[in-house]
Scaffold this active site. Structure first.
Site, PDB file in Angstrom:
ATOM      1  N   GLU A   1       0.848  -1.203   0.000  1.00  0.00           N
ATOM      2  CA  GLU A   1       0.000   0.000   0.000  1.00  0.00           C
ATOM      3  C   GLU A   1       0.878   1.245   0.000  1.00  0.00           C
ATOM      4  O   GLU A   1       1.761   1.378   0.839  1.00  0.00           O
ATOM      5  CB  GLU A   1      -0.935   0.003   1.213  1.00  0.00           C
TER       6      GLU A   1
ATOM      7  N   CYS B   1     -11.951   3.903  -0.963  1.00  0.00           N
ATOM      8  CA  CYS B   1     -13.300   3.769  -0.390  1.00  0.00           C
ATOM      9  C   CYS B   1     -13.339   4.228   1.060  1.00  0.00           C
ATOM     10  O   CYS B   1     -14.149   5.053   1.444  1.00  0.00           O
ATOM     11  CB  CYS B   1     -13.776   2.318  -0.480  1.00  0.00           C
TER      12      CYS B   1
ATOM     13  N   VAL C   1     -17.200  12.737 -13.397  1.00  0.00           N
ATOM     14  CA  VAL C   1     -17.582  12.094 -14.659  1.00  0.00           C
ATOM     15  C   VAL C   1     -17.091  10.654 -14.756  1.00  0.00           C
ATOM     16  O   VAL C   1     -16.909  10.126 -15.845  1.00  0.00           O
ATOM     17  CB  VAL C   1     -17.067  12.907 -15.868  1.00  0.00           C
ATOM     18  N   GLY C   2     -16.900  10.028 -13.621  1.00  0.00           N
ATOM     19  CA  GLY C   2     -16.531   8.622 -13.648  1.00  0.00           C
ATOM     20  C   GLY C   2     -15.151   8.334 -13.105  1.00  0.00           C
ATOM     21  O   GLY C   2     -14.480   9.214 -12.551  1.00  0.00           O
TER      22      GLY C   2
ATOM     23  N   ASP D   1     -11.971  -2.433  -9.194  1.00  0.00           N
ATOM     24  CA  ASP D   1     -12.254  -1.457 -10.257  1.00  0.00           C
ATOM     25  C   ASP D   1     -11.487  -1.733 -11.545  1.00  0.00           C
ATOM     26  O   ASP D   1     -11.888  -1.278 -12.617  1.00  0.00           O
ATOM     27  CB  ASP D   1     -11.901  -0.033  -9.788  1.00  0.00           C
TER      28      ASP D   1
ATOM     29  N   HIS E   1     -44.935  -4.311  10.845  1.00  0.00           N
ATOM     30  CA  HIS E   1     -45.651  -3.037  10.691  1.00  0.00           C
ATOM     31  C   HIS E   1     -45.512  -2.229  11.975  1.00  0.00           C
ATOM     32  O   HIS E   1     -45.636  -2.780  13.058  1.00  0.00           O
ATOM     33  CB  HIS E   1     -47.130  -3.306  10.414  1.00  0.00           C
TER      34      HIS E   1
END
Length: 464
Positions: A34, A42, A269-270, A310, A443
């Site tokens: 890392e 994240c 934009v991604g 990703d 409920h």
């Protein structure tokens, strides 16, 4: 040559750290490379700190609407520095949690920039430029992604920013143009608008949150416009002039060219994948259009090398990366895991109202050739939603008319991100529409709307 490991994972995001921990549980000697904070984007700069920001905005909204609940509150104001500090503290706490988990599972952390090399080796370059080589039986690449840049929207980190900077601005902007209305853009639009920034949300496609069912997109647009966000659809930012005190944003719209002035432009934009400089070409690992090519168990074309998260096909979501990591290491260890069903992945957007969905949209189900039954239950008819003052939104369900297969579900409303797992589990178990109707829901709850929507699909709904 340094120490040898059964598994080295490059990247400690929700794919990498989960893969490492599962591998350790299965008896492997594991190291994780890392270059920044444990937990990856994240945990440090994505899912977790943004949710902390959104919670602060939600609390401020609650206070501003306290009178609706019979409570008088005076003079609430935003402490922007305090909001940002809380978000960073939450992220830091979670990162420390990963450190604890790595120690508990005897996972070594190799701090630095990781690069794969032939012969199942990994080179780690530390912050001082020192390079060390490590040997492994298996290497998982989980290097994640970053903000994608448009040619007309070059990020300068000051006036045109990406999502990381949007979390730690020195001061709250008076006005902001957000380009892209996916999860990142829409969440920041809600956050900044809720704390008093004038927000313009620009989307190139005909609907905001374009991957969602059209009815959900239209509902969010109504909610946003009601809260004061200006929404520009089928629109494109052609250039941004940052030479003056304000940004002048040129936007091509269906009605012609418009110019919007603002303090900050946020590019959302991604995501682009982090594949550069990590040695893939040296090893001969195949890629296509910025993604590593893999099989159902995340094996690349070169034995001993794997890729998850990703950087491979599929939705760029934390929970997908985690699932991929677990499947990958279980296969490595000799188990027989089931391949991931990418048609049953929930998506969540933490706007207000929240959005959650899984499976086919109504349009996609029809295009796939299904004869469908569609049921919809509005939260305006829910007792719990009325009591909570959260009547915006609905639950929409889609079933195959022939066999009752649950094809998809689309929700917009308060807490729906907590409700979608019911649908994911039911679809995994091949539950039919009639079985959902006959499953007694408590409920009063928001989740009753799932049962009611299913009943509506079969003309059995009681409360509509």
């Amino acid at each position: 040559m340094s120490e040898k490991y059964n598994l080295i994972v490059i990247g400690s995001g929700p794919g990498g750290y989960v893969a490492a921990i599962r591998a350790s549980q299965l008896g492997m000697k594991v190291a994780v490379v890392e270059r920044a904070e444990l937990g990856g984007i994240c945990l440090n700069w994505g899912c977790i700190p943004t949710k902390a920001l959104l919670k602060s905005a939600q609390v401020f909204e609650y206070i501003n609407h306290a009178a609706d609940y019979g409570i008088k509150v005076k003079d609430a104001s935003i402490d922007f520095d305090g909001i940002v500090k809380r978000s960073r503290d939450v992220a830091a706490g979670m990162s420390k949690g990963i450190t604890f988990l790595f120690k508990k599972n005897k996972i070594d952390v190799l701090a630095g920039f990781g690069k794969v090399k032939p012969g199942k080796k990994v080179e780690v370059e530390d912050k001082d430029g020192k390079k060390t080589e490590y040997q492994a039986d298996h290497v998982i690449v989980a290097t994640g992604g970053r903000s994608r840049e448009l040619p007309s929207l070059k990020i300068d980190g000051k006036k045109i920013i990406g999502y990381r900077k949007a979390m730690v601005l020195e001061k709250q902007p008076e006005s902001m143009v957000i380009v892209g209305s996916g999860a990142i853009g829409s969440e920041f639009a809600y956050f900044y608008n809720a704390i008093g920034t004038k927000v313009t949300l620009v989307e190139f496609l005909p609907n905001i949150v374009p991957v969602e069912d059209e009815e959900v997109s239209k509902q969010l647009e109504r909610s946003y416009k009601k809260s004061g966000i200006e929404v520009m659809k089928s629109s494109e930012v052609t250039k941004v002039d940052t030479s003056g005190k304000k940004c002048k944003v040129s936007i091509k719209t269906p009605k012609g060219e418009e110019t919007v002035e603002c303090d900050i432009v946020l590019s959302a934009v991604g995501v682009a994948t982090n594949l550069e400089g990590i040695g893939l070409e040296d090893v001969g690992i195949a890629t296509d259009k910025g993604k590593v090519l893999i099989d159902d168990y995340y094996r690349t074309n070169i034995p001993g090398y794997y890729a998850i998260g990703d950087i491979v096909k599929g939705p760029a979501l934390a929970h997908v990366a985690s699932a991929e990591g677990i499947i990958c290491v279980e296969k490595i260890s000799g188990m027989d895991p089931e391949p991931l069903d990418y048609k049953n992945i929930p998506g969540c957007t933490y706007t207000s109202p929240e959005i959650a969905s899984v499976g086919y949209t109504e349009k996609a189900a029809k295009e796939a050739g299904y004869e469908i039954k569609v049921g919809k239950f509005p939260f305006s008819a829910s007792g719990k939603a009325s009591a909570a003052g959260a009547k915006d939104g609905f639950v929409k369900v889609i079933f195959d008319a022939k066999y009752g297969e649950w094809l998809g579900a689309h929700m917009i409303g308060a807490n729906v991100t907590e409700m979608i797992a019911e649908v994911v589990a039911a679809r995994k178990l091949e539950t039919t529409g009639h079985e959902v109707i006959k499953t007694v829901h408590p409920h009063p709850t928001m989740s009753e709307a799932v049962m009611e929507a299913a009943a509506a699909a079969y003309d059995e709904v009681i409360h509509l």
